[in-house]
Write a protein that holds these residues in place. Structure first.
Motif, mmCIF file in Angstrom:
data_model
loop_
_atom_site.group_PDB
_atom_site.id
_atom_site.type_symbol
_atom_site.label_atom_id
_atom_site.label_comp_id
_atom_site.label_asym_id
_atom_site.label_seq_id
_atom_site.Cartn_x
_atom_site.Cartn_y
_atom_site.Cartn_z
ATOM 1 N N GLY A 111 -9.375 64.654 -13.021
ATOM 2 C CA GLY A 111 -7.994 64.517 -12.566
ATOM 3 C C GLY A 111 -7.037 65.327 -13.413
ATOM 4 N N SER A 115 -4.805 68.385 -12.092
ATOM 5 C CA SER A 115 -3.349 68.346 -12.299
ATOM 6 C C SER A 115 -2.849 69.651 -12.896
ATOM 7 C CB SER A 115 -2.984 67.181 -13.232
ATOM 8 O OG SER A 115 -3.386 65.944 -12.691
ATOM 9 N N VAL A 134 -2.824 63.920 -10.725
ATOM 10 C CA VAL A 134 -3.793 63.790 -9.641
ATOM 11 C C VAL A 134 -4.720 62.609 -9.920
ATOM 12 C CG1 VAL A 134 -5.751 64.867 -8.474
ATOM 13 C CG2 VAL A 134 -3.748 66.245 -9.056
ATOM 14 N N LYS A 151 -11.781 72.511 -6.225
ATOM 15 C CA LYS A 151 -11.379 71.782 -5.017
ATOM 16 C C LYS A 151 -12.538 71.625 -4.031
ATOM 17 C CE LYS A 151 -9.340 76.067 -3.272
ATOM 18 N NZ LYS A 151 -8.072 76.759 -2.997
ATOM 19 N N MET A 159 -8.095 63.076 -2.694
ATOM 20 C CA MET A 159 -7.303 62.763 -3.880
ATOM 21 C C MET A 159 -5.864 62.399 -3.518
ATOM 22 S SD MET A 159 -7.005 66.585 -5.478
ATOM 23 C CE MET A 159 -6.178 67.923 -4.627
ATOM 24 N N GLN A 160 -5.203 61.782 -4.485
ATOM 25 C CA GLN A 160 -3.801 61.390 -4.342
ATOM 26 C C GLN A 160 -2.996 62.135 -5.394
ATOM 27 O OE1 GLN A 160 -3.995 57.126 -4.770
ATOM 28 N NE2 GLN A 160 -5.664 56.996 -3.290
ATOM 29 N N ILE A 161 -1.843 62.630 -5.003
ATOM 30 C CA ILE A 161 -1.064 63.510 -5.874
ATOM 31 C C ILE A 161 0.330 62.940 -6.108
ATOM 32 C CG2 ILE A 161 -0.172 65.853 -6.178
ATOM 33 C CD1 ILE A 161 -2.309 66.743 -4.089
ATOM 34 N N TYR A 191 -6.447 72.499 -0.089
ATOM 35 C CA TYR A 191 -6.667 71.247 -0.815
ATOM 36 C C TYR A 191 -6.771 70.076 0.156
ATOM 37 C CZ TYR A 191 -5.751 73.403 -5.340
ATOM 38 O OH TYR A 191 -5.827 74.183 -6.468
ATOM 39 N N TYR A 193 -6.384 66.096 0.537
ATOM 40 C CA TYR A 193 -5.699 65.003 -0.162
ATOM 41 C C TYR A 193 -5.352 63.901 0.823
ATOM 42 C CZ TYR A 193 -1.456 67.144 1.788
ATOM 43 O OH TYR A 193 -0.505 67.659 2.639
ATOM 44 N N VAL A 196 0.740 62.593 -0.794
ATOM 45 C CA VAL A 196 1.523 63.124 -1.913
ATOM 46 C C VAL A 196 2.756 62.249 -2.062
ATOM 47 C CG1 VAL A 196 2.893 65.066 -2.760
ATOM 48 C CG2 VAL A 196 0.734 65.492 -1.574
#
Length: 238
Positions: A111, A115, A134, A151, A159-161, A191, A193, A196
């Motif tokens: 992460g 980031s 991230v 990625k 993932m969460q941003i 990417y 995700y 965001v």
């Protein structure tokens, strides 16, 4: 006759209020049963090779969710906590078995690498970018300990941003355009995700800007491929 009607109406309102209040703090047998049935289906689908036993659930009024302990049959020393939200169509939002099998050390390192990479990419397009964080999930034994971030690696879900902007001299429309730019860059760079979240913070003259300092002035969240609107940007602390 009128007095009787008024009395009956007041009695009905009082009883209804009490029932609603009770339901808010304690849940109700129907929603509790639906939550347990939903959990049974989830466990059978997600963990077909495990023999699991669901203990009696409790209602957590603070988060409006049902909480269940799940035991592995034959191993009463381990229990996993599951939570479900939704009265008529309950869904699992915390899976204790899944969480117990996360490789948190590897997740933290990857992460951090993600980031750093994203910040270098986004700060070329997004002005006043302060920080990028991230969160991603990796199950134990799914990736080698020395795996480097890219990625293209296989994660256990998108993932969460989290982004922080400096809100100085910015308004709601500026944050909206920043969100649209972020969405475009992430799509253009390929990417994957889940969502965001962007906070535009007022640092109020603080010398050091980081993810934790300042207070949130504007906030907006969006999922991948969402149609972001100006009205999605919330104005806070005004």
């Amino acid at each position: 006759m009128k007095k009787k009607i008024v009395y009956s109406a007041l009695l009905f309102i009082t009883v209804a209020f009490v029932l609603v209040a009770y339901n808010s703090f304690n849940g109700n047998p129907v929603s509790g049963m639906l939550a347990k049935k939903a959990l049974e289906r989830y466990l059978a689908d997600r963990y077909p090779d495990k023999e699991l036993q669901i203990e009696e659930g409790v209602y957590n009024f603070k988060f409006a969710e049902y909480v269940f302990d799940v035991m592995e049959v034959g191993d009463q020393t381990r229990s996993y906590q599951f939570t479900l939200t939704g009265f008529f169509k309950p869904e699992v939002n915390i899976d204790g078995i899944h969480d117990a099998n996360l490789d948190e050390q590897l997740m933290e390192r990857l992460g951090g690498e993600a980031s750093k990479e994203l910040k270098a990419i986004l700060e070329q397009k997004v002005s006043r970018l302060v920080g990028v964080d991230v969160y991603l999930e990796v199950l134990k034994d799914k990736l080698a300990d020395d795996t480097k971030w890219s990625k293209g690696i296989k994660l256990d879900g998108p993932m969460q941003i989290e982004l922080v902007l400096d809100a100085a001299d910015s308004d709601q429309e500026d944050v909206y355009h920043a969100a649209k730019t972020v969405q475009h860059v992430l799509k253009d760079q390929g990417y994957d995700y889940g969502y965001v979240n962007i906070n535009a913070n007022d640092f109020d003259g603080e010398d050091t800007k980081d993810m934790e300092s300042g207070y949130v002035k504007y906030a907006v969240s969006f999922e991948k491929d969402a149609d972001i609107k100006l009205s999605d940007v919330e104005t806070l602390n005004q």
